[in-house]
Design a protein around this motif. Structure first.
Motif, mmCIF file in Angstrom:
data_model
loop_
_atom_site.group_PDB
_atom_site.id
_atom_site.type_symbol
_atom_site.label_atom_id
_atom_site.label_comp_id
_atom_site.label_asym_id
_atom_site.label_seq_id
_atom_site.Cartn_x
_atom_site.Cartn_y
_atom_site.Cartn_z
ATOM 1 N N ASP A 72 -18.824 46.991 2.566
ATOM 2 C CA ASP A 72 -18.790 46.395 1.179
ATOM 3 C C ASP A 72 -17.567 46.920 0.438
ATOM 4 O OD1 ASP A 72 -18.789 45.617 -1.492
ATOM 5 O OD2 ASP A 72 -20.754 44.476 -1.114
ATOM 6 N N GLU A 73 -16.261 46.582 0.371
ATOM 7 C CA GLU A 73 -15.165 47.323 -0.344
ATOM 8 C C GLU A 73 -15.662 47.529 -2.004
ATOM 9 O OE1 GLU A 73 -12.586 48.282 0.811
ATOM 10 O OE2 GLU A 73 -13.007 47.555 2.776
ATOM 11 N N ASN A 74 -16.405 46.727 -2.595
ATOM 12 C CA ASN A 74 -16.869 46.815 -3.797
ATOM 13 C C ASN A 74 -17.725 48.180 -3.979
ATOM 14 O OD1 ASN A 74 -15.613 44.877 -4.889
ATOM 15 N ND2 ASN A 74 -17.247 43.588 -4.743
ATOM 16 N N GLN A 75 -18.671 48.299 -2.926
ATOM 17 C CA GLN A 75 -19.604 49.637 -3.090
ATOM 18 C C GLN A 75 -18.798 50.794 -2.588
ATOM 19 O OE1 GLN A 75 -22.749 48.823 -0.109
ATOM 20 N NE2 GLN A 75 -23.860 47.220 -1.478
ATOM 21 N N ILE A 76 -17.968 50.428 -1.641
ATOM 22 C CA ILE A 76 -16.997 51.789 -1.301
ATOM 23 C C ILE A 76 -16.278 52.202 -2.455
ATOM 24 C CG2 ILE A 76 -14.904 52.429 0.073
ATOM 25 C CD1 ILE A 76 -15.974 50.538 2.244
ATOM 26 N N ALA A 77 -15.527 51.276 -3.306
ATOM 27 C CA ALA A 77 -14.902 51.908 -4.574
ATOM 28 C C ALA A 77 -15.633 52.478 -5.383
ATOM 29 C CB ALA A 77 -14.155 50.642 -5.007
ATOM 30 N N GLU A 78 -16.883 51.670 -5.683
ATOM 31 C CA GLU A 78 -17.666 52.649 -6.600
ATOM 32 C C GLU A 78 -18.132 53.899 -6.284
ATOM 33 O OE1 GLU A 78 -21.198 49.847 -6.980
ATOM 34 O OE2 GLU A 78 -19.863 48.490 -8.494
ATOM 35 N N ALA A 79 -18.474 53.960 -4.954
ATOM 36 C CA ALA A 79 -18.935 55.201 -4.559
ATOM 37 C C ALA A 79 -17.647 56.403 -4.571
ATOM 38 C CB ALA A 79 -19.297 55.080 -2.970
ATOM 39 N N ARG A 80 -16.565 55.909 -4.135
ATOM 40 C CA ARG A 80 -15.388 56.890 -4.258
ATOM 41 C C ARG A 80 -15.011 57.174 -5.770
ATOM 42 N NH1 ARG A 80 -11.996 53.698 -2.186
ATOM 43 N NH2 ARG A 80 -12.043 54.575 -0.117
#
Length: 567
Positions: free
Chosen positions: A479-487
């Motif tokens: 999930d790109e949104n989850q990845i962006a938030e985690a980053r």
């Protein structure tokens, strides 16, 4: 008598002082960019001889003058008799020095702002500050408090000393004044202060010795149930006792030693609400006329909620230890254990007064009453205990598909989380990520709210654990949104950890732990999140060193912070 060769910093740490050929500073001082001061130990034979020479009219050197180090006005503000209150300890003959009153009160305020009620709750701030201003506080306690508060000072007199080292002289003086034959509340409080300083230094042995002394002394004087002449003194006894009960849980777990105090606090009542406590008078004469009505309009049981949460932490720690023991629990035992603890955490949350729930409005209200940092600390505990409970399920339930990958399945032989169904493991994995995200968000809100910024060193420990959960998302989520938030969380977490590193030597080890975890991920992503004995130590033993892993090429620190391109 052999003249000591170790520098002041290594002598204070009780570690070997190693100076490489051709270098003018030892390895420790060079690593931390501090002056390598080869001064004589305070209270030692050489200093006593110098005092005798002065008394006999013979010239003698002042401390540190033989090395020429720390001769600035900043150092004089700490040790110069002209800038401090000076007396003599008649037992050892060594000088007892305090800073001038203005700096003294500034450091006392810094201690109460950033340490007290977050690390422990052992004093009543209003009366303590009043006594300090009138020079009525026992000097042993005052030195212990200055040792903890000095690192946060912005006073120009201390600007030339590294923040993490500013309190060391005060700590040494407080430690020297600890009297093992004084079986009293003062000894309990001083031992807690010394233990807290050792914790911040990453000295787990000294930490546990100090806390053990505090626990045993408290038991000897019957602290939780002894009669007290006033309500204020009774409440201080209760808070000191519960501080020890909470300390006993995480400190003993970190070094794998038995707990010293009963889990139920020996039936002691919970601390009273925090705002009414702050307005308690010295003598029992009813409410102070100056007490604002808003103090009693809302509930403020923050320390009391910490106590209740700490009982849950005890059970979570015991549960995780059972999960890595031999023989491992069955699937049914694992599920029952998790559900029991889930019920405990849900019950705690459901019983919270609306005034204390995690909302922006509540944070701002507590912050306006000087309790924002304590409010944040309550929820750092709650969210951290949740990520500890669910962490093992990242291993088997953390992929987007919910399936156990071959790498994960192969590593599962040393983990218990595959004992539950993949669907249930996924639910628990998501809960771990939820608690991790909420923990990060609470820290961000606190740090960026003036008056609520949390700076005690365990903030870094829980952020490191939360960061590994974010790394899991980067590695396994689609999930790109989850990845962006985690980053984004990882970037903020590193920023905060580096800020805290200026204050606490223990963070050097905490950062090394995160580096070690990162290297483990590079070796085998599939087994990096397995709950085994190594991972359990990583989760709970925040102060001590981790076992060495097989040697790998050392990367530059800035490359590590970027996680080699992951963020």
């Amino acid at each position: 008598m052999r003249r000591p060769k170790a520098c002041a910093a290594c002598r204070a740490r009780r570690r070997k002082c190693v100076v490489q050929p051709g270098h003018d500073r030892c390895d420790y001082c060079a690593l931390h960019a501090i002056d390598c001061v080869h001064e004589l130990p305070r209270g030692g034979w050489y200093e006593k001889r110098a005092i005798l020479k002065e008394q006999n009219g013979s010239p003698s050197k002042t401390q540190g003058s033989d090395s020429g180090a720390r001769s600035s006005g900043a150092d004089e503000a700490i040790i110069s008799p002209s800038a401090s209150t000076s007396s003599v300890d008649h037992q050892s003959g060594s000088p007892v020095l305090l800073p001038d009153m203005a700096l003294r009160l500034e450091l006392v305020d810094a201690y109460f702002d950033y340490v007290h009620d977050q690390f422990h709750s052992i004093f009543h701030r209003p009366t303590f500050v009043e006594d300090a201003a009138q020079d009525l506080v026992p000097e042993s306690l005052l030195f212990g408090i200055l040792a903890m508060g000095a690192r946060f000072s912005t006073n120009p007199a201390l600007s030339s000393i590294e923040p993490r080292e500013r309190g060391r002289r005060y700590f040494e003086e407080a430690e020297r004044r600890l009297n093992l034959r004084d079986i009293s509340l003062r000894t309990v409080q001083l031992s807690i202060l010394l233990g807290a300083y050792a914790t911040g230094d990453g000295d787990t042995e000294a930490e546990n010795l100090c806390y053990s002394l505090a626990c045993r002394t408290a038991q000897l004087i019957g602290l939780p149930h002894r009669p007290a002449p006033t309500a204020l003194e009774r409440e201080i006894d209760i808070r000191v006792w519960w501080s020890l009960c909470m300390i006993d849980v995480w400190s003993s777990t970190a070094v794998k030693l038995p707990r010293l105090l009963p889990p139920d606090g020996d039936g002691a009542p919970l601390p009273m609400d925090d705002l009414p406590f702050l307005y308690l008078p010295r003598v029992d004469s009813g409410n102070s006329p100056s007490t604002p009505g808003s103090v009693f309009e809302r509930r403020s049981p923050l320390i009391g909620q910490m106590v209740l949460l700490n009982r849950i932490l005890l059970e979570v720690n015991d549960f995780n230890k059972r999960c890595v023991a031999e023989p491992p629990p069955s699937a049914a035992e694992l599920e029952t254990g998790v559900q029991t603890l889930v019920g405990r955490m849900d019950a705690w949350l459901a019983a919270l007064p609306a005034d204390v729930r995690d909302t922006d409005d509540n944070l701002l209200w507590f912050n306006s009453h000087g309790l924002g940092r304590i409010y944040a600390a309550v929820y750092l505990g709650y969210y951290h205990f949740g990520q500890l409970l669910y962490y093992q399920f990242l291993h088997s339930g953390g992929t987007d598909s919910g399936e156990v990958t071959p790498a994960v399945a192969e590593a599962g032989s040393v983990s218990l989380s595959p004992a539950v169904s993949p669907a249930l493991a996924r639910v628990y994995s998501d809960r771990c990520k939820y608690h991790s995200a909420r923990l990060c968000d609470m820290i961000y809100r606190a740090v960026y709210t003036p008056g609520s910024d949390v700076r005690y060193h365990m903030v870094a420990h829980v952020l490191v654990i939360a960061s590994t959960v974010q790394i899991h998302t980067l590695l396994f989520s689609d999930d790109e949104n989850q990845i962006a938030e985690a980053r984004g969380r990882l970037e903020k977490n590193f920023e905060i950890i580096l800020l805290l590193r200026d204050y606490w030597p223990a963070l050097d080890r905490i950062m090394a732990r995160l580096r070690l975890f990162h290297e483990t991920c590079q070796v085998n992503m599939g087994s990096s999140f397995v709950l085994d004995r190594w991972m359990l130590q990583f989760l709970v033993a925040f102060g001590g060193p981790m076992d060495e892993k097989p040697a790998r090429p050392q990367r530059e620190l800035d490359a590590f912070y970027r996680l080699d391109g992951i963020i």
